[in-house]
Design an enzyme around this catalytic site. Structure first.
Site, PDB file in Angstrom:
ATOM      1  CD  GLN A  86      -2.877  -1.354   2.607  1.00  0.00           C
ATOM      2  OE1 GLN A  86      -2.864  -0.109   3.205  1.00  0.00           O
ATOM      3  NE2 GLN A  86      -3.457  -2.340   2.665  1.00  0.00           N
ATOM      4  CG  HIS A 154      -3.601  -0.633   7.513  1.00  0.00           C
ATOM      5  ND1 HIS A 154      -4.145  -1.331   8.518  1.00  0.00           N
ATOM      6  CD2 HIS A 154      -4.066  -1.386   6.443  1.00  0.00           C
ATOM      7  CE1 HIS A 154      -4.994  -2.276   8.266  1.00  0.00           C
ATOM      8  NE2 HIS A 154      -4.995  -2.389   6.855  1.00  0.00           N
ATOM      9  CD  GLU A 246     -15.228   1.978  12.697  1.00  0.00           C
ATOM     10  OE1 GLU A 246     -15.100   1.335  13.581  1.00  0.00           O
ATOM     11  OE2 GLU A 246     -14.863   3.306  12.887  1.00  0.00           O
ATOM     12  CE1 TYR A 256     -14.774   9.160  16.309  1.00  0.00           C
ATOM     13  CE2 TYR A 256     -12.963  10.029  17.367  1.00  0.00           C
ATOM     14  CZ  TYR A 256     -14.027  10.094  16.862  1.00  0.00           C
ATOM     15  OH  TYR A 256     -14.752  11.240  16.648  1.00  0.00           O
ATOM     16  CE1 TYR A 267      -9.546  -8.949   5.779  1.00  0.00           C
ATOM     17  CE2 TYR A 267      -7.881  -7.675   7.193  1.00  0.00           C
ATOM     18  CZ  TYR A 267      -8.845  -7.527   6.140  1.00  0.00           C
ATOM     19  OH  TYR A 267      -9.062  -6.536   5.554  1.00  0.00           O
TER      20      TYR A 267
END
Length: 373
Positions: A86, A154, A246, A256, A267
């Site tokens: 990513q 991430h 979300e 949060y 997973y």
């Protein structure tokens, strides 16, 4: 000859869609028209310049200037990025006073000196269309994600400027989970900084150390969409684990809950307690099971899509859809979904009110969306 003319007339009447234009219909019957502007290799983000042209990033470390007819010019002055998974070149946004100061802000993944660990970075650079060749100049590194860690996921590293001129950065958990609850590192946080990377003196955790002083909220996973609504409220969406994506209303000083609570499971199949089991954590205003894999986000504020003003528009990766979400006060509810079979990486509003979508991956298209005629 007369037969050919009649045939052309029939084709023209039977084909109201313009050349290069194709229709997209939502789940509730709303129709959009899409026109391809250009294609890219793993595009990640885009932003509009004051003249209506765009800057578009590609993950491998390329920045393009794109005109309205789709012509592309590579911008010089880029640096090596940690490309893979990513990681790579990420977001691109303009300073709120870009017309005066020419500051462009970019995020990317970089390797540490040991070449084993990686973290997100935010820089700014001067960019002026009058200069040839097009070049990023006076590059300044403003923020470095700490700690750098192993893995290639991430990063989040989305950027937005608030009505107060402060810079907000999403800093993902880097797939490490528990650091999202810690105060000694950036992972799993929304940050608030001055436009030069310094720390405002009114952030909520001033007394928890130098790094924590940068935090606006904590307890996040992978936040790939960030925008302010017309009332100055900050909304951020994030990918859940196996599902449970979300949409959060971001309130200074709130936790949060990740990874303690989530509306999804790991997973591995191991369940995670839902938000409603731990009311001390701020719950999402909307969540999705099954996953939509949200990426790209804009809160629409123009008149071209009159019924969408004030609504959120979210791009979906695994859902391969554009998702229209009604925002009413501090509540959110999905209104309609538009699917055309391609992963969506980014969504932006153009200066004339059209929506622009970047598809993910090799050959990802930049599409201009308008209401169907």
């Amino acid at each position: 000859m007369c037969f050919i003319i009649r045939l052309l007339i029939i084709i023209t009447i039977a084909s109201p869609v313009m050349a290069g234009e194709f229709p997209i219909e939502g789940t509730k019957g709303t129709k959009l028209s899409a026109v391809q502007v250009a294609t890219f290799d793993e595009p990640w983000a885009m932003t509009f310049l004051p003249d209506g042209t765009l800057l578009v990033t590609e993950k491998r470390g390329v920045l393009w200037h794109v005109t309205n007819d789709g012509s592309k010019t590579e911008v010089q002055g880029l640096w090596k990025v940690a490309y893979g998974g990513q990681g790579g070149l990420g977001d691109v946004v303009l300073h709120p006073d870009y017309v005066r100061n020419s500051w462009v802000y970019l995020s990317y993944a970089e390797r540490a000196d040991d070449d084993a660990t990686i973290g997100a970075v935010v820089v700014r650079a001067r960019f002026d269309l009058k200069n040839r060749p097009l070049t990023l100049a006076s590059v300044e590194k403003l923020w470095v994600q700490e700690p750098k860690v192993t893995g290639k996921g991430h990063y989040s590293h989305r950027i937005a400027f608030g009505p107060d001129g402060k810079m907000f950065i999403t800093s993902g958990d880097r797939q490490k989970l528990t650091p999202a609850q810690n105060f000694d590192g950036h992972l799993g946080k929304v940050l608030r900084l001055n436009d030069d990377g310094t720390v405002p003196n009114d952030n909520p955790w001033q007394d928890r150390g130098e790094i924590a002083a940068q935090f606006w909220t904590i307890g996040h996973r992978n936040m790939l969409g960030i925008d302010f609504d017309a009332n100055g409220r900050l909304w951020v969406h994030e990918m859940g684990p196996r599902h449970g994506d979300e949409l959060n209303l971001i309130i200074a000083g709130k936790n949060y809950g990740w990874p303690i609570v989530s509306n999804g499971d790991h997973y591995s199949g191991v369940p995670i307690p839902d938000h409603d089991t731990r009311p001390e954590f701020e719950a999402p205003r909307k969540f999705w099971v099954p996953s939509i894999a949200p990426s790209g986000f804009v809160i629409y504020d123009s008149d071209m899509f009159a019924d969408w003003k004030g609504s959120a528009v979210i791009g979906g990766l695994i859902s391969k859809a554009l998702i229209h979400v009604n925002l009413k006060g501090d509540t959110a509810e999905e209104a309609e979904r538009f699917k055309w079979g391609e992963r969506i990486r980014e969504v932006e509003q153009g200066p004339e009110g059209a929506l622009y979508v970047l598809e993910d991956g090799s050959g990802g298209r930049l599409l201009k969306l308008t209401p169907s005629r």
